[in-house]
Structures are given as C-alpha cells and as structure tokens.
Scaffold this motif. Structure first.
Motif, mmCIF file in Angstrom:
data_model
loop_
_atom_site.group_PDB
_atom_site.id
_atom_site.type_symbol
_atom_site.label_atom_id
_atom_site.label_comp_id
_atom_site.label_asym_id
_atom_site.label_seq_id
_atom_site.Cartn_x
_atom_site.Cartn_y
_atom_site.Cartn_z
ATOM 1 N N LEU B 128 45.643 35.174 42.304
ATOM 2 C CA LEU B 128 45.971 35.098 40.874
ATOM 3 C C LEU B 128 44.936 34.306 39.975
ATOM 4 O O LEU B 128 44.560 34.756 39.117
ATOM 5 N N ARG B 129 44.295 33.264 40.748
ATOM 6 C CA ARG B 129 43.391 32.546 40.023
ATOM 7 C C ARG B 129 41.869 33.154 40.135
ATOM 8 O O ARG B 129 40.963 32.640 39.245
ATOM 9 N N ASN B 130 41.543 33.748 41.197
ATOM 10 C CA ASN B 130 40.211 34.012 41.184
ATOM 11 C C ASN B 130 39.662 35.501 41.551
ATOM 12 O O ASN B 130 38.687 35.726 41.152
ATOM 13 N N ILE B 131 40.756 36.414 41.698
ATOM 14 C CA ILE B 131 40.414 38.001 41.729
ATOM 15 C C ILE B 131 41.179 38.842 40.794
ATOM 16 O O ILE B 131 42.382 38.482 40.950
ATOM 17 N N GLY B 132 40.469 39.770 40.296
ATOM 18 C CA GLY B 132 41.342 40.702 39.458
ATOM 19 C C GLY B 132 41.171 42.126 40.399
ATOM 20 O O GLY B 132 40.500 42.331 41.228
ATOM 21 N N PHE B 133 42.357 42.624 40.229
ATOM 22 C CA PHE B 133 42.570 43.902 41.015
ATOM 23 C C PHE B 133 42.763 45.260 40.274
ATOM 24 O O PHE B 133 43.225 45.146 39.226
ATOM 25 N N VAL B 134 41.800 46.284 40.502
ATOM 26 C CA VAL B 134 42.369 47.516 39.971
ATOM 27 C C VAL B 134 42.348 48.630 40.907
ATOM 28 O O VAL B 134 41.794 48.523 41.934
ATOM 29 N N PHE B 135 43.671 49.315 40.856
ATOM 30 C CA PHE B 135 43.978 50.044 41.978
ATOM 31 C C PHE B 135 43.808 51.591 41.414
ATOM 32 O O PHE B 135 44.137 51.945 40.222
ATOM 33 N N GLN B 136 43.654 52.463 42.456
ATOM 34 C CA GLN B 136 43.608 53.938 42.031
ATOM 35 C C GLN B 136 44.643 54.315 41.227
ATOM 36 O O GLN B 136 44.699 55.290 40.477
ATOM 37 N N ALA B 137 45.933 53.992 41.754
ATOM 38 C CA ALA B 137 47.022 54.539 41.085
ATOM 39 C C ALA B 137 47.687 53.437 39.842
ATOM 40 O O ALA B 137 48.668 53.478 39.522
ATOM 41 N N ARG B 200 43.984 44.172 32.359
ATOM 42 C CA ARG B 200 44.552 43.179 33.043
ATOM 43 C C ARG B 200 43.750 42.349 34.148
ATOM 44 O O ARG B 200 43.931 41.172 34.459
ATOM 45 N N ALA B 201 43.031 43.030 34.938
ATOM 46 C CA ALA B 201 42.301 42.655 36.008
ATOM 47 C C ALA B 201 41.334 41.166 35.498
ATOM 48 O O ALA B 201 41.086 40.344 36.074
ATOM 49 N N LEU B 202 40.679 41.880 34.117
ATOM 50 C CA LEU B 202 39.839 40.532 33.509
ATOM 51 C C LEU B 202 40.603 39.560 32.753
ATOM 52 O O LEU B 202 39.905 38.582 32.335
ATOM 53 N N ALA B 203 41.929 39.664 32.412
ATOM 54 C CA ALA B 203 42.563 38.873 31.773
ATOM 55 C C ALA B 203 42.247 37.405 31.860
ATOM 56 O O ALA B 203 41.872 36.646 30.782
ATOM 57 N N SER B 204 42.179 36.865 33.008
ATOM 58 C CA SER B 204 42.401 35.384 33.347
ATOM 59 C C SER B 204 40.996 34.997 33.739
ATOM 60 O O SER B 204 40.579 34.154 34.560
ATOM 61 N N LYS B 205 39.914 35.813 33.343
ATOM 62 C CA LYS B 205 38.637 35.789 33.739
ATOM 63 C C LYS B 205 38.370 35.352 35.396
ATOM 64 O O LYS B 205 38.038 34.177 35.691
ATOM 65 N N PRO B 206 38.621 36.238 36.138
ATOM 66 C CA PRO B 206 38.621 35.992 37.498
ATOM 67 C C PRO B 206 37.086 35.681 37.890
ATOM 68 O O PRO B 206 36.351 36.265 37.179
ATOM 69 N N LYS B 207 36.776 35.612 39.138
ATOM 70 C CA LYS B 207 35.377 35.363 39.526
ATOM 71 C C LYS B 207 34.883 36.874 39.913
ATOM 72 O O LYS B 207 33.890 36.916 39.711
ATOM 73 N N PHE B 208 35.782 37.576 40.345
ATOM 74 C CA PHE B 208 35.219 38.814 40.686
ATOM 75 C C PHE B 208 36.611 40.085 40.406
ATOM 76 O O PHE B 208 37.681 39.501 40.411
ATOM 77 N N VAL B 209 36.060 41.122 40.364
ATOM 78 C CA VAL B 209 37.123 42.379 40.221
ATOM 79 C C VAL B 209 36.704 43.238 41.478
ATOM 80 O O VAL B 209 35.889 43.510 41.677
#
Ligand SMILES: Nc1ncnc2c1ncn2[C@@H]1O[C@H](COP(=O)(O)OP(=O)(O)OP(=O)(O)O)[C@@H](O)[C@H]1O
Ligand SMILES: [Mg+2]
Lengths: 405, 275
Positions: B128-137, B200-209
C-alpha cells in the motif's frame, strides 16, 4: 470507514434480481415468524389475563393448606396482620372472596357448580364484570341475588328471573341450602368457569356457607405484574406461616404448562424459519464472495487489508438483513396492530379444542415491542452467522490463484 | 650492548606506532569508503534481488523453474521493460518483486527492507505504501467511480480529503480523463480504464510501479497513449516503472530492457551500459 459501507451498499445492488429475491425470502420468513409469534404471545397474554381477572388474580392469600383441599373449613377471617401486609406500592387492589362448591338445581336439572362470593362493585371496577353480562343485570353487595354463568344457565335451562336452588356443605359440616333469584347471566371467557360458575355477593355467600366474616382467599392485582416475585416475598415476610401466598403461575399450573409446551412448538417453528433466512443469506453472500474472488484479489494486491475486505462483506450482509427486516416490519406491523385490536374469532373444531385447553376461542395478537426487537436482533445474528463461512473463505484466500482464474 | 638494545627497542616501538597509525588511517578510509559505497547503493537502487529462485511443483517429477537465479537491481526513475517469450517467467518475477508471491530461495530487498521477512499482513501494508500496481485486466473496483477508485487507495493510506481531491485532479489532468471522473469503470473503454489504473497506481506516490503486460488488452492507439502517459509521469514525478511486455512497440519505448528466457536473465542493457 464509510467508504466500506458505500461499497457494500453498491455491491448488494449489483445483482438487483438476486438481492430482491433474497430479501423477499427473508421478508416472508420475518412476516411469518412475526405473525405466529404475535399470535402466540397474544394468546398467552389473553389466557393469563383472563385467568388473573376471573379466577385467581396475580397473587392470592389463603389459609395455609387451602389450595391443597379447597375445603370451606380452611378459611380465615381478614385481620390487621393481613391488612398491613397488603400495604405495598405494587398492590393496587385486593378482592376478598369466599369460594366453594354446591349443587345447583332447577326443575329436573342438577349440576355441580363453583360458587364465588365476592364484592361485586370491586370486581366490576377492576375486571369489568358488568360488561360480561349478556342478559339481565349485574348484582350489588347488599342484594340477595345471583349471577349464573352462560353455559351453566343453558344446561340448567334457567333464565333471568328464575330461581336456582343451591345445596352445599357449609363451615364445619353445616348444611347449606337456599334458593336465589337469578338477576343476570354472565359470560366468562374461561370455558371451564363458564360451564359452572355462580356469583353472589360476599355477605350472602358467607351466610349461605355459615361462615360469617370468613374468606377462602384474597386476590391481589398488581401495578407491575413483572415484579410479582418481589411482591410475594415482601408479603411473605410480613405474614405469619398460618397463611400461604401463591402466584398465579402456581395456581394455574395446567395453563402455564399448556403455554410452555405451545411455546416450545412456536420456538421450533421459529428455528425453521430462521434456518430459511440463514440459508437465503448464506447462499447469496457465498455467491457474492465466490464471483468476486478476482476483484478481491486485485484489492488485496493494491494494499487493502483482508480485515477491511471482511468488514465490507459483513456490511453487505448486515445491510441486506436490515433492509429485509425493516421492510418486513413496515409490512407486518400495521397488520398486527389491526389484529391486536380486532382479534380473529374462531369457530368449529379449532374453537372446541381451544376451549378444552381452557382458552378463549379467539386469536388475539400482541404488538409488544420485544417481539419485534427480538426478531430484528435474531435476523442480524443469523445473517452474521451465515456470513461466517464466506469470511473464512476470504481469510484463506490465495491472491495469485484468484488473479489467474 | 644494553644501550644498543634500548635504542633498537625504541626504534621498533616507533615503527609499531607508525604502523598502527597507518593501519588505523587505512581502515578508517576503508570504512568511510565502504560507508560511502553503501550509502550510494542505498539511495540509488530501490529494488535489489539476490539469487532469486521460484520453482513450481518442486516435489513433482517435472518441476518448473519459473525464475532461475535472478540477481537484479532497479534504480529510482527507471523505465524498464521485462521481456521474453511466453512462459519465460515475467509474471512470476514481477509478482516476486511486488511481494505478491514468495520465492523458493533468494532475497528481494526494497529500499532496505527484506520483504520476504514480512508477515502477510505487513506485506499488504508495505505494498500500500510503496508499490503501485497496474494489471493486464485493469482490475478497477467496479462499484466505485473513476475518481473514487483513485481516491480509494489514498483513503486506505489515511490521506485527508483535501489532499486526496487535489491529487485526484492532478492525476486526471495527466491522464486526460478529467471529464470522466464520475464514470464507473463499466462505462469506460479498456484504454481509459487502464489510464485510471495507472492514476490509481500513482495516487499515493509509490516508490515504483509494477505493471504486468499493461497494454496486452489494448489496441495500438490506446497502447501508445498509455505509454505516453507513463513516460510523462516517469518524467514529471520521477516514478519508477517496471513493466513486462512481449509487444515490440512497447519494448522500443523502454529505456532498459531485461530479457528473460526460461527464468534466467539472458540480457540486460543496463548492465552493458555500466560495464
Ligand atoms: N501456479 C503455478 N503452478 C505451476 N506452474 C506455474 C504456475 N505459475 C506459473 N507457472 C509456470 O511458470 C512459468 C513462468 O510463468 P509466467 O506466468 O511467469 O510466464 P510469463 O513470462 O508471464 O508468460 P506470459 O508471457 O504468457 O504471461 C511457466 O512455465 C508457467 O507454466
Ligand atoms: Mg505473464
């Protein structure tokens, strides 16, 4: 967190048809259980109130041993000790009675009867006896006349204005024989008593049984019947053990037992209905969980704790349950309210069998709040029980597996 | 003789002291250097894997070595594609990097934290605090609007409303969907949904996506549009992107290519640059 509630609310409306169907099934079960419960509680309350009003009162004081053999010899004279013992804020009324047996005959017909001597004005004020007169008039204290119960009058083929010969055994074996004019026919809502009761003024009754100033019982009416135990123990403390103090439950054991066994039947019925509710909720929540595994996996992946997810599913279930029960109450309450003011009269076989149990052949309904509160709490608890398995599925949930599917 | 011995001892003593000083100075310098290198390492590489292995069906006759002895480092601000044929282990590697899966052996260190040692609920919070996720679906929450989807993750983080609103508007500006804020995902095209997912993945300024084949379900126009947005965000917010793909047009846009075959790193142009 109200976002979870918002999501839960929207989630239950994703499949409108299924949600409505589930709610309808809960609603039906709620309706049925409220209806039967209201009817049962209403009947019990009616039976108890009739028994208390026309027969025993909430509490009775007798001479020790009277209740065992109901003999005219086990009588007592009202005195200071008793009067002071009955000074209690929960006792709103006390009615002295002399009660015994007699043979009643008119012409060729004879029947065993229960003769009750009482203060007619008090009985009327408290129990509205005069409203139960179906023919003739009510009696007063200084009169030398009697009231005859409806069915007894029918049996003896007597009417208002006729005389009835009473024959019995008075105090210490003295023969009691007298004839009395019938001033009124009274309908008593306890079938047993309606078959055999004769009511006369206390003074006259004491004279008839040669037991001047003597009483078999003093019946007490209470302000708050729920506090009966407390009141009884207070009275007992003040009275010597020459007297027995009994609660209505003890004096109406048959009725109490009939109510208890009927109530067990009602609870079994409730359990079945609750199972219907439980399975309905379970099926829906289970489906809602299974078909959203992938969605849940995504939410956990981006950082939603499983506990929050669980909370959301719990909210979904609770909202579903609350919605159904609110609708159920909205539909059911007015119907029950109407029926509680207008009880359904019964006829035929059912009426007869009810009379055999000593119950009035009507279907009274109760709208006591605890019926509705219990129902609401039960449905919510059932919903929470039904959601337990889906929750355990979420707890054990493998995110990757769900994502791949 | 005695005098000579005393002189000699004095000389030895002096030499020993000098030597000790030297050793101290050298080790001090060494220490500084070490510290410096470590410090350097610490700031620059945000993800580091050492001898990472993932073996599926290990106990069966045909174990699958999905990730085979992978040691990689990713630095802040990277725009990296993991490439390779189907079944080479891209998804498995990304899942290991994001803490969605646990390796059979080896370590994954993110910003100094060995994520393999975290408990399952700690790792959810870590994601939640460090990683943004983008999924294929895309995997947007269907009952939330585009805006609520982006806001949701910030709510989970406990960011106050005012700040959330600002961030949402900023991101929707970047992804060019300001007019679709209140649409639910079902009303958006695949490309639009994926743009919301990136927001959404970037919303919380994660360390990486981490993005596993983010363009696999998109047509070529949406694909290039999404890559434009990712590149822009990579530049503007200096967000690190690591994505997998087997689309050659997508590979061309990556600044670093890590190519896998049978779970092994077979080429990595980042390392070539360095050496
Ligand atoms: N849960 C699993 N159980 C067994 N084997 C698996 C499992 N998941 C993946 N594999 C195997 O691991 C290898 C790597 O799979 P992975 O999904 O990482 O490949 P990929 O590079 O992402 O492929 P694609 O480009 O098709 O998505 C494949 O041989 C796959 O069959
Ligand atoms: Mg893959």
């Amino acid at each position: 967190m109200n976002t979870l509630i918002k999501m839960a609310w929207r989630n239950i409306w994703r499949n409108k048809k299924r949600t409505i169907l589930t709610m309808m099934s809960i609603l039906l079960a709620v309706f049925l259980s409220l209806f039967t419960r209201s009817m049962q509680k209403g009947s019990y309350a009616n039976m108890i109130s009739n028994a208390v009003k026309f027969s025993t009162g909430y509490i009775q004081i007798h001479k020790n041993g009277y209740w065992e053999n109901k003999s005219i010899n086990e009588t007592f004279v009202n005195n200071k000790e008793i009067i002071s013992a009955l000074k209690d804020e929960n006792i709103i009324f006390n009615i002295p009675r002399l009660e015994s047996f007699a043979l009643a005959s008119s012409g060729k017909h004879t029947k065993g009867t229960i003769v009750i001597g009482t203060v007619p004005e008090d009985e009327d004020e408290l129990n509205k006896y005069s409203e139960k007169i179906i023919k003739g008039e009510y009696i007063s204290s200084n009169e030398n006349a009697i009231l005859v119960a409806e069915k007894l009058a029918e049996y003896l083929k007597v009417d208002v204005g006729d005389t009835l010969v009473l024959l019995g055994q008075g105090y210490h074996g003295i023969t009691a024989a007298e004839q009395y004019p019938i001033k009124g026919i009274i309908r008593i809502p306890i079938p047993q008593l309606n078959n055999q009761m004769v009511i006369m003024p206390l003074k006259e009754c004491q004279y008839f049984y040669s037991s001047e100033n003597r009483l078999t019982s003093i019946s007490l009416m209470l302000k708050d019947p729920e506090r009966i135990d407390e009141t009884i123990s207070k009275i007992k403390n003040k009275l010597s053990n020459k007297y027995e103090v009994m609660a209505w439950q003890e004096m109406n054991q048959e009725m109490v037992q009939a109510i208890e066994s009927d109530n067990v039947g009602g609870i079994i019925m409730l359990a079945i209905l609750y199972m219907v509710i439980g399975f309905g909720v379970f099926g829906t929540v289970m489906m809602m969980t299974m078909e959203r595994k992938k969605e849940f996996a995504g939410m956990i992946a981006i950082g939603m704790q499983k506990t929050k997810l669980l909370l959301m599913v719990v909210w979904e279930t609770v909202l579903l349950g609350i919605l159904a029960i609110v609708l159920g109450l909205i539909i059911t309450y007015p119907i029950l309210l109407y029926l509680s003011h207008n009880p359904i009269p019964l006829t035929g076989e059912i009426a007869e069998s009810m009379k055999m149990f000593g119950a009035e052949p009507i279907l009274p309904f109760s709208v006591k709040p605890d019926i509705f509160i219990n129902q609401t709490i039960s449905v919510i608890i059932i919903a929470l029980v039904a959601v337990a398995y889906p929750l355990s599925v979420i707890l054990k949930f493998d995110v990757l597996k769900a994502m791949r599917s | 003789m005695e005098h000579f011995l005393a002189k000699f001892a004095k000389h030895i003593k002096k030499k020993v002291i000098e030597l000790t000083r030297l050793i101290i100075v050298i080790s001090y310098l060494e220490f500084i250097c070490l510290l410096k290198i470590d410090f350097w390492d610490f700031t620059m590489s945000i993800i580091k894997t050492i001898n990472l292995n993932k073996i599926y069906d290990a106990e069966t006759e045909i174990p699958v070595h999905a990730v085979n002895d992978v040691s990689l480092e990713f630095e802040a601000g990277e725009f990296t594609a993991i490439i390779g044929p189907s079944g080479c282990g891209k998804t498995t590697l990304l899942n290991l990097l994001g803490g969605l899966d646990r390796p059979t052996s080896g370590t994954v260190t993110i910003d100094g934290t060995d994520i393999i040692k975290l408990s399952s609920s700690e790792i959810i919070d870590f994601r939640l605090r460090n990683i943004g996720f983008v999924f294929q679906a895309y995997n947007l929450v269907p009952v939330l609007t585009a805006k609520e989807n982006v806001e949701f993750i910030m709510q989970l983080q406990g960011i106050p409303k005012q700040q959330r609103e600002e961030r949402v508007l900023q991101l929707f500006e970047q992804i060019g969907l300001k007019d679709r804020l209140n649409n639910r995902p079902g009303k958006l095209s695949g490309g639009q949904q994926q743009r919301v997912a990136v927001a959404r993945a970037l919303a919380s300024k994660p360390k990486f996506v981490l993005a596993d084949e983010p363009t696999a379900n998109l047509d070529s126009k949406s694909t290039s549009n999404l890559l434009d947005i990712m590149e822009k965000l990579n530049e503007v917010e200096n967000t690190t992107f690591i994505f997998s793909t087997h689309d050659s047009r997508v590979m061309k846009r990556a600044r670093r290519l890590v190519s896998l075959e049978d779970g092994k790193v077979v080429s990595d142009n980042n390392q070539m640059e360095h050496r």
